[in-house]
Design a protein around this motif. Sequence first.
Motif, PDB file in Angstrom:
ATOM      1  N   LEU A   5      -2.963   7.012   3.559  1.00 54.60           N
ATOM      2  CA  LEU A   5      -2.684   6.427   2.241  1.00 54.60           C
ATOM      3  C   LEU A   5      -3.924   6.386   1.346  1.00 54.60           C
ATOM      4  N   PHE A   6      -5.099   6.508   1.946  1.00 55.72           N
ATOM      5  CA  PHE A   6      -6.334   6.268   1.205  1.00 55.72           C
ATOM      6  C   PHE A   6      -7.053   7.569   0.839  1.00 55.72           C
ATOM      7  N   THR A   7      -7.477   7.628  -0.408  1.00 52.70           N
ATOM      8  CA  THR A   7      -8.225   8.772  -0.900  1.00 52.70           C
ATOM      9  C   THR A   7      -9.632   8.805  -0.313  1.00 52.70           C
ATOM     10  N   GLU A   8     -10.243   7.616  -0.163  1.00 49.52           N
ATOM     11  CA  GLU A   8     -11.614   7.539   0.351  1.00 49.52           C
ATOM     12  C   GLU A   8     -11.863   6.136   0.899  1.00 49.52           C
ATOM     13  N   VAL A   9     -12.684   6.072   1.935  1.00 44.59           N
ATOM     14  CA  VAL A   9     -13.177   4.809   2.485  1.00 44.59           C
ATOM     15  C   VAL A   9     -14.697   4.840   2.422  1.00 44.59           C
ATOM     16  N   VAL A  10     -15.282   3.826   1.812  1.00 50.15           N
ATOM     17  CA  VAL A  10     -16.739   3.735   1.722  1.00 50.15           C
ATOM     18  C   VAL A  10     -17.172   2.467   2.454  1.00 50.15           C
ATOM     19  N   GLY A  11     -17.781   2.642   3.618  1.00 50.41           N
ATOM     20  CA  GLY A  11     -18.292   1.512   4.384  1.00 50.41           C
ATOM     21  C   GLY A  11     -19.742   1.240   4.070  1.00 50.41           C
ATOM     22  N   SER A  12     -20.252   0.159   4.654  1.00 51.44           N
ATOM     23  CA  SER A  12     -21.642  -0.218   4.378  1.00 51.44           C
ATOM     24  C   SER A  12     -22.634   0.811   4.919  1.00 51.44           C
ATOM     25  N   ASP A  13     -22.185   1.634   5.874  1.00 56.46           N
ATOM     26  CA  ASP A  13     -23.044   2.669   6.428  1.00 56.46           C
ATOM     27  C   ASP A  13     -23.194   3.871   5.500  1.00 56.46           C
ATOM     28  N   MET A  14     -22.458   3.867   4.391  1.00 59.63           N
ATOM     29  CA  MET A  14     -22.439   5.025   3.495  1.00 59.63           C
ATOM     30  C   MET A  14     -23.169   4.773   2.177  1.00 59.63           C
ATOM     31  N   VAL A  15     -23.737   3.569   2.026  1.00 57.80           N
ATOM     32  CA  VAL A  15     -24.448   3.246   0.782  1.00 57.80           C
ATOM     33  C   VAL A  15     -25.818   2.660   1.100  1.00 57.80           C
ATOM     34  N   LYS A  16     -26.697   2.722   0.128  1.00 53.10           N
ATOM     35  CA  LYS A  16     -28.021   2.119   0.279  1.00 53.10           C
ATOM     36  C   LYS A  16     -28.042   0.687  -0.234  1.00 53.10           C
ATOM     37  N   ASN A  17     -27.189   0.415  -1.223  1.00 48.98           N
ATOM     38  CA  ASN A  17     -27.188  -0.895  -1.875  1.00 48.98           C
ATOM     39  C   ASN A  17     -25.846  -1.576  -1.654  1.00 48.98           C
ATOM     40  N   PHE A  18     -25.884  -2.778  -1.094  1.00 50.01           N
ATOM     41  CA  PHE A  18     -24.678  -3.496  -0.727  1.00 50.01           C
ATOM     42  C   PHE A  18     -24.147  -4.349  -1.884  1.00 50.01           C
TER      43      PHE A  18
ATOM     44  N   LEU B 123       0.828  -1.204   0.000  1.00 50.81           N
ATOM     45  CA  LEU B 123       0.000   0.000   0.000  1.00 50.81           C
ATOM     46  C   LEU B 123       0.865   1.257   0.000  1.00 50.81           C
ATOM     47  N   LYS B 124       1.908   1.243   0.804  1.00 52.87           N
ATOM     48  CA  LYS B 124       2.793   2.411   0.880  1.00 52.87           C
ATOM     49  C   LYS B 124       3.506   2.647  -0.448  1.00 52.87           C
ATOM     50  N   GLN B 125       3.907   1.575  -1.121  1.00 52.53           N
ATOM     51  CA  GLN B 125       4.594   1.724  -2.404  1.00 52.53           C
ATOM     52  C   GLN B 125       3.636   2.201  -3.489  1.00 52.53           C
ATOM     53  N   LEU B 126       2.423   1.669  -3.500  1.00 55.95           N
ATOM     54  CA  LEU B 126       1.429   2.137  -4.471  1.00 55.95           C
ATOM     55  C   LEU B 126       1.158   3.629  -4.285  1.00 55.95           C
ATOM     56  N   HIS B 127       1.022   4.047  -3.039  1.00 58.70           N
ATOM     57  CA  HIS B 127       0.788   5.464  -2.740  1.00 58.70           C
ATOM     58  C   HIS B 127       1.977   6.302  -3.180  1.00 58.70           C
ATOM     59  N   ALA B 128       3.180   5.812  -2.911  1.00 61.46           N
ATOM     60  CA  ALA B 128       4.391   6.541  -3.321  1.00 61.46           C
ATOM     61  C   ALA B 128       4.495   6.638  -4.834  1.00 61.46           C
ATOM     62  N   ASN B 129       3.920   5.654  -5.539  1.00 61.59           N
ATOM     63  CA  ASN B 129       3.930   5.651  -7.001  1.00 61.59           C
ATOM     64  C   ASN B 129       2.844   6.543  -7.593  1.00 61.59           C
ATOM     65  N   GLY B 130       2.107   7.225  -6.734  1.00 62.75           N
ATOM     66  CA  GLY B 130       1.086   8.151  -7.214  1.00 62.75           C
ATOM     67  C   GLY B 130      -0.260   7.530  -7.502  1.00 62.75           C
ATOM     68  N   LYS B 131      -0.496   6.313  -7.019  1.00 59.92           N
ATOM     69  CA  LYS B 131      -1.789   5.661  -7.238  1.00 59.92           C
ATOM     70  C   LYS B 131      -2.808   6.137  -6.210  1.00 59.92           C
ATOM     71  N   ASP B 132      -4.070   6.169  -6.612  1.00 62.16           N
ATOM     72  CA  ASP B 132      -5.151   6.492  -5.681  1.00 62.16           C
ATOM     73  C   ASP B 132      -5.695   5.193  -5.094  1.00 62.16           C
ATOM     74  N   LEU B 133      -5.811   5.144  -3.762  1.00 53.14           N
ATOM     75  CA  LEU B 133      -6.242   3.946  -3.060  1.00 53.14           C
ATOM     76  C   LEU B 133      -7.589   4.194  -2.380  1.00 53.14           C
ATOM     77  N   PHE B 134      -8.475   3.213  -2.488  1.00 57.68           N
ATOM     78  CA  PHE B 134      -9.807   3.301  -1.906  1.00 57.68           C
ATOM     79  C   PHE B 134     -10.111   2.004  -1.169  1.00 57.68           C
ATOM     80  N   ILE B 135     -10.967   2.077  -0.173  1.00 57.65           N
ATOM     81  CA  ILE B 135     -11.518   0.885   0.470  1.00 57.65           C
ATOM     82  C   ILE B 135     -13.024   0.913   0.299  1.00 57.65           C
ATOM     83  N   LEU B 136     -13.574  -0.172  -0.245  1.00 56.95           N
ATOM     84  CA  LEU B 136     -15.016  -0.321  -0.440  1.00 56.95           C
ATOM     85  C   LEU B 136     -15.418  -1.592   0.295  1.00 56.95           C
TER      86      LEU B 136
END
Length: 211
Positions: free
Chosen positions: A126-139, A93-106
Amino acid sequence: MNNFMFDFDGTLADSGTVVTVATQKAFIKNNLPAPTKQQVLDYMGLPIETFFPMLAPLAPQKVLHQLYDDFRIFCAQNEDAGTKFFDGVIPTLKQLHANGKDLFILSSNSSATIYHHLKRFKIDQLFTEVVGSDMVKNFKPNPESVNRVVHDFNLNRQQSVMIGDARYDLQMGKNAAVKTCGATWGAFNIDSLKQEQPTYLIHQPQQLLNF
């Protein structure tokens, strides 16, 4: 690939024992037959609001809601001791971030729980955004989570990949028309990943650096 979308439990974090034990304790507390470890692990990737009714199809809504509450209490009692990141995940994860990649957790987990663990290991930045189940209507496998970050961050779908250990993660990625990657190191059922015919199938986190 420029945009890496990760499932959390079973992909980044090894938390299967915590989820299994909490599920079994919650069912026993509510006088329901405890599901087997295999049953719980096969449903991991789905939120409890989806798979608990599958495990207890005759339970009334009042009992199901009590199950959800009890599960979260039992998880909270053991999640720090029982949740760790898989070997190779954090350096990757740290290397991907250092390489300029955008990281998300869904994830089908809650956003608060995910951020708790990210901060524990000092990798939340390291993460641009985290989307948990509490943030969506459809799983999962509904593509809402993927579509949300694609829209919010103006992502190119052909340069985006959904990475997960469960078939539901890959189905969600396919439903959103992004690339998919099966991660076998935490997978309960590797054959079910192969059946989804993902764009990639990898056995070590470090292989993501080749995408």
